[in-house]
Design an enzyme around this catalytic site. Structure first.
Site, short mmCIF file in Angstrom:
data_model
loop_
_atom_site.label_atom_id
_atom_site.label_comp_id
_atom_site.label_asym_id
_atom_site.label_seq_id
_atom_site.Cartn_x
_atom_site.Cartn_y
_atom_site.Cartn_z
N SER A 17 -16.08 -36.31 -6.41
CA SER A 17 -15.83 -34.94 -5.92
C SER A 17 -17.01 -34.00 -6.17
CB SER A 17 -14.54 -34.38 -6.55
OG SER A 17 -13.43 -35.07 -6.04
N THR A 62 -7.13 -34.13 -10.99
CA THR A 62 -6.85 -35.54 -10.75
C THR A 62 -6.06 -36.10 -11.92
OG1 THR A 62 -7.83 -37.60 -10.01
CG2 THR A 62 -9.18 -36.30 -11.51
N LYS A 66 -1.91 -34.05 -12.44
CA LYS A 66 -1.43 -33.49 -11.17
C LYS A 66 -0.02 -32.88 -11.26
CE LYS A 66 -4.15 -36.21 -7.96
NZ LYS A 66 -4.16 -36.94 -6.70
N ASN A 87 -3.20 -31.03 -6.34
CA ASN A 87 -4.57 -31.56 -6.50
C ASN A 87 -5.64 -30.49 -6.27
OD1 ASN A 87 -4.64 -31.30 -3.70
ND2 ASN A 87 -5.80 -33.17 -3.41
N ASP A 102 -3.62 -34.18 -0.57
CA ASP A 102 -3.76 -35.64 -0.49
C ASP A 102 -3.09 -36.24 0.75
OD1 ASP A 102 -5.27 -36.00 -2.81
OD2 ASP A 102 -3.51 -36.18 -4.09
N ALA A 126 6.30 -46.31 -3.63
CA ALA A 126 7.11 -45.09 -3.62
C ALA A 126 6.74 -44.18 -4.78
CB ALA A 126 8.60 -45.46 -3.67
N ALA A 129 1.55 -41.08 -4.86
CA ALA A 129 0.68 -41.14 -3.69
C ALA A 129 1.51 -41.37 -2.42
CB ALA A 129 -0.34 -42.25 -3.86
N TYR A 214 -10.38 -46.61 -2.41
CA TYR A 214 -11.69 -46.65 -1.75
C TYR A 214 -12.75 -47.37 -2.55
CZ TYR A 214 -12.70 -42.35 -4.41
OH TYR A 214 -12.88 -41.41 -5.39
P1 ATR Z 1 0.82 -43.29 -7.91
O1 ATR Z 1 1.10 -41.87 -8.29
O2 ATR Z 1 -0.63 -43.66 -7.93
O3 ATR Z 1 1.47 -43.66 -6.61
P2 ATR Z 1 2.90 -44.47 -9.52
O4 ATR Z 1 3.76 -43.27 -9.34
O5 ATR Z 1 2.81 -45.09 -10.86
O6 ATR Z 1 1.42 -44.19 -9.09
O7 ATR Z 1 3.38 -45.57 -8.46
C1 ATR Z 1 2.83 -46.83 -8.41
C2 ATR Z 1 3.42 -47.60 -7.23
O8 ATR Z 1 2.87 -48.93 -7.23
C3 ATR Z 1 4.93 -47.77 -7.30
O9 ATR Z 1 5.44 -47.81 -5.99
C4 ATR Z 1 5.06 -49.13 -8.00
O10 ATR Z 1 6.30 -49.80 -7.77
P3 ATR Z 1 7.56 -49.48 -8.73
O11 ATR Z 1 8.13 -48.19 -8.27
O12 ATR Z 1 8.48 -50.63 -8.51
O13 ATR Z 1 7.01 -49.43 -10.12
C5 ATR Z 1 3.94 -49.88 -7.31
N1 ATR Z 1 3.49 -51.05 -8.06
C6 ATR Z 1 2.77 -51.07 -9.20
N2 ATR Z 1 2.52 -52.33 -9.59
C7 ATR Z 1 3.11 -53.15 -8.66
C8 ATR Z 1 3.21 -54.57 -8.48
N3 ATR Z 1 2.64 -55.40 -9.35
N4 ATR Z 1 3.87 -55.04 -7.40
C9 ATR Z 1 4.42 -54.19 -6.50
N5 ATR Z 1 4.37 -52.83 -6.61
C10 ATR Z 1 3.73 -52.32 -7.68
#
Ligand code: ATR
Length: 275
Positions: A17, A62, A66, A87, A102, A126, A129, A214
């Site tokens: 950034s 970041t 957030k 953000n 974002d 879910a 992001a 990225y």
């Molecule tokens: P962010 O804010 O970056 O999206 P997060 O809120 O921790 O981070 O979400 C991570 C996402 O990656 C979630 O959808 C998570 O699935 P769960 O809700 O079941 O935890 C998904 N994720 C992380 N590791 C995973 C894996 N090994 N296989 C499938 N999905 C995964």
């Protein structure tokens, strides 16, 4: 007086950034600086007070701040409020307002690849992001948005919020051929050794596969999708466009995103780890 901006996070040393915004300040003749500041979670409130005292004009936030910055701000725009994450902060001389650019940044990068609003969209993940992206897709007018997540309850919750539908990862894998756009938002794929969140055997050639990561520029998800004949979009566009929306909020100027995509790609080329 010279204006100054910042990005706060932990870690922050590798953030692109500062490079992006300082380049845009220079290109547009704006006399301003942009500084990365590492802030540990326990110090967020003190850091915000310090930024205010020293007269920051705006800043980016970041991981991992957030969400925790929310109660410190004077107001939130609707997107940031719905997402529960900020953000970008803008100081208008009186108040500190929180935005989240974002999701819209991602959607702009999708539109740069020319997309059709009638295609079925699959969002894998879910988390925070995915939430931003799903709301932005909905606002952009995509009619059929499906969320698939390892923890299906989280997918159901997000789907309900955007009038979409939810699937298990297995169901998404089986029905993958129905989707024209597949968006990978999970943290799986940050390294070459990690498995894909779902198998891409059933993906439709010619469909768009997008990843929000990225670095590496080509995640295993994108490599596999390309092998299967898909059009791939990496996270550089999302990064550049979310920054461009923030830059415009701060300065009123639309910066050159096209050139920045190239500069960032070149910059990352040197540290491309997915070979
Ligand atoms: P962010 O804010 O970056 O999206 P997060 O809120 O921790 O981070 O979400 C991570 C996402 O990656 C979630 O959808 C998570 O699935 P769960 O809700 O079941 O935890 C998904 N994720 C992380 N590791 C995973 C894996 N090994 N296989 C499938 N999905 C995964």
């Amino acid at each position: 007086m010279k204006k100054w901006y910042a990005v706060i996070g932990d870690p922050i040393a590798h953030s692109l950034s500062p490079y992006m915004h300082e380049t845009w300040f220079k290109e547009n003749g704006v006399d301003a600086a942009y500084i990365p500041v590492r802030v540990e979670p326990a110090d967020l409130e003190k850091a915000f007070l310090a930024l205010r005292t020293l007269g920051v004009s705006g800043f980016n936030i970041t991981l991992p701040h957030k969400e925790s910055i929310l109660p410190m701000l004077d107001r939130l725009d609707e997107t940031a409020a719905v997402m529960g994450a900020v953000n970008t902060v803008v100081f208008d001389g009186k108040q500190y307002a929180g935005f989240n650019t974002d999701g819209d940044g991602f959607v702009q990068s999708l539109f740069a690849a020319a997309v059709d609003l009638d295609v079925k969209v699959l969002v894998i993940g879910a988390g925070g992001a995915a939430r931003g992206i799903a709301f932005a897709l909905k606002r952009a007018g995509f009619a059929d948005i499906v969320i698939a997540n390892r923890t299906v309850e989280r997918a159901e919750e997000l789907a309900q919020d955007i009038d979409g539908s939810a699937l298990t990862l297995q169901q998404a894998e089986n029905g993958l051929g129905e989707f024209g756009i597949i968006i990978q938002t999970t943290s799986v794929g940050l390294s070459k050794d990690q498995a894909l969140p779902i198998s891409l055997e059933n993906i439709k050639p010619g469909s768009i596969a997008a990843d929000i990561i990225y670095n590496p520029m080509e995640t295993p998800f994108l490599l596999k999708a390309k092998e299967q004949g898909c059009i791939t979009i990496n996270g550089i566009g999302m990064f550049v466009y979310q920054g461009a929306i923030a830059f415009e909020k701060w300065t009123g100027i639309k910066p050159d995103t096209e050139k920045m995509m190239e500069l960032i790609t070149n910059k990352l080329g040197g540290q491309y780890v997915n070979k």
